[in-house]
Design a protein around this motif. Sequence first.
Motif, PDB file in Angstrom:
ATOM      1  N   UNK A  13       0.933  -1.179   0.043  1.00 60.60           N
ATOM      2  CA  UNK A  13      -0.084  -0.083  -0.143  1.00 60.60           C
ATOM      3  C   UNK A  13       0.702   1.281  -0.181  1.00 60.60           C
ATOM      4  N   UNK A  14       1.924   1.295   0.829  1.00 63.82           N
ATOM      5  CA  UNK A  14       2.817   2.390   0.827  1.00 63.82           C
ATOM      6  C   UNK A  14       3.301   2.807  -0.612  1.00 63.82           C
ATOM      7  N   UNK A  15       3.968   1.527  -1.138  1.00 62.34           N
ATOM      8  CA  UNK A  15       4.477   1.811  -2.309  1.00 62.34           C
ATOM      9  C   UNK A  15       3.589   2.273  -3.418  1.00 62.34           C
ATOM     10  N   UNK A  16       2.303   1.848  -3.476  1.00 64.21           N
ATOM     11  CA  UNK A  16       1.392   2.321  -4.371  1.00 64.21           C
ATOM     12  C   UNK A  16       0.911   3.642  -4.034  1.00 64.21           C
ATOM     13  N   UNK A  17       0.947   4.006  -3.056  1.00 68.18           N
ATOM     14  CA  UNK A  17       0.553   5.492  -2.661  1.00 68.18           C
ATOM     15  C   UNK A  17       1.739   6.400  -2.920  1.00 68.18           C
ATOM     16  N   UNK A  18       2.916   6.000  -2.739  1.00 72.32           N
ATOM     17  CA  UNK A  18       4.021   6.719  -3.202  1.00 72.32           C
ATOM     18  C   UNK A  18       4.178   7.004  -4.349  1.00 72.32           C
ATOM     19  N   UNK A  19       3.876   5.833  -5.347  1.00 78.90           N
ATOM     20  CA  UNK A  19       3.878   5.914  -6.928  1.00 78.90           C
ATOM     21  C   UNK A  19       2.914   6.706  -7.286  1.00 78.90           C
ATOM     22  N   UNK A  20       1.641   6.843  -6.661  1.00 79.91           N
ATOM     23  CA  UNK A  20       0.385   7.714  -7.171  1.00 79.91           C
ATOM     24  C   UNK A  20       0.880   9.234  -7.030  1.00 79.91           C
ATOM     25  N   UNK A  21       1.578   9.412  -5.882  1.00 84.81           N
ATOM     26  CA  UNK A  21       2.076  10.944  -5.422  1.00 84.81           C
ATOM     27  C   UNK A  21       2.929  11.122  -6.463  1.00 84.81           C
ATOM     28  N   UNK A  22       3.921  10.413  -6.743  1.00 89.31           N
ATOM     29  CA  UNK A  22       4.904  10.763  -7.859  1.00 89.31           C
ATOM     30  C   UNK A  22       4.338  10.970  -9.133  1.00 89.31           C
ATOM     31  N   UNK A  23       3.366  10.199  -9.610  1.00 85.57           N
ATOM     32  CA  UNK A  23       2.442  10.426 -10.818  1.00 85.57           C
ATOM     33  C   UNK A  23       1.780  11.766 -10.761  1.00 85.57           C
ATOM     34  N   UNK A  24       1.422  12.223  -9.448  1.00 87.18           N
ATOM     35  CA  UNK A  24       0.642  13.402  -9.344  1.00 87.18           C
ATOM     36  C   UNK A  24       1.696  14.704  -9.490  1.00 87.18           C
ATOM     37  N   UNK A  25       3.018  14.150  -8.848  1.00 89.16           N
ATOM     38  CA  UNK A  25       3.791  15.418  -9.164  1.00 89.16           C
ATOM     39  C   UNK A  25       4.564  15.699 -10.623  1.00 89.16           C
ATOM     40  N   UNK A  26       4.541  14.427 -11.293  1.00 85.83           N
ATOM     41  CA  UNK A  26       4.851  14.653 -12.635  1.00 85.83           C
ATOM     42  C   UNK A  26       4.286  15.201 -13.459  1.00 85.83           C
ATOM     43  N   UNK A  27       2.728  15.037 -13.358  1.00 87.16           N
ATOM     44  CA  UNK A  27       1.610  15.921 -13.827  1.00 87.16           C
ATOM     45  C   UNK A  27       1.747  17.111 -13.626  1.00 87.16           C
TER      46      UNK A  27
END
Length: 84
Positions: free
Chosen positions: A40-54
């Motif tokens: 879950x932590x890995x997925x949340x961090x990946x989602x946050x990184x995707x938001x940052x990139x966008x």
Amino acid sequence: MRISTRTAATRGIALYKRHLDSTGEEGVDPVQLRKSDAAERTLRLAGLQAERNEIFHMARHLRISDEMSRKLVREIDLAESRYR
């Protein structure tokens, strides 16, 4: 693709939560629980990184202001710090 990463993360988190809810308090394997938490932590961090990139993408293409991008990235940084 950026949005689909977040969608995948959300679905993964929901899957793990359903699994935990279905097992109840009895029979919860602590090893599996730690793995689930890590996933879950890995997925949340990946989602946050995707938001940052966008946000960076939107700022580069002048869809949002520099000020707005800084505020949004700061919020993401704060959310990310909770998962690290």
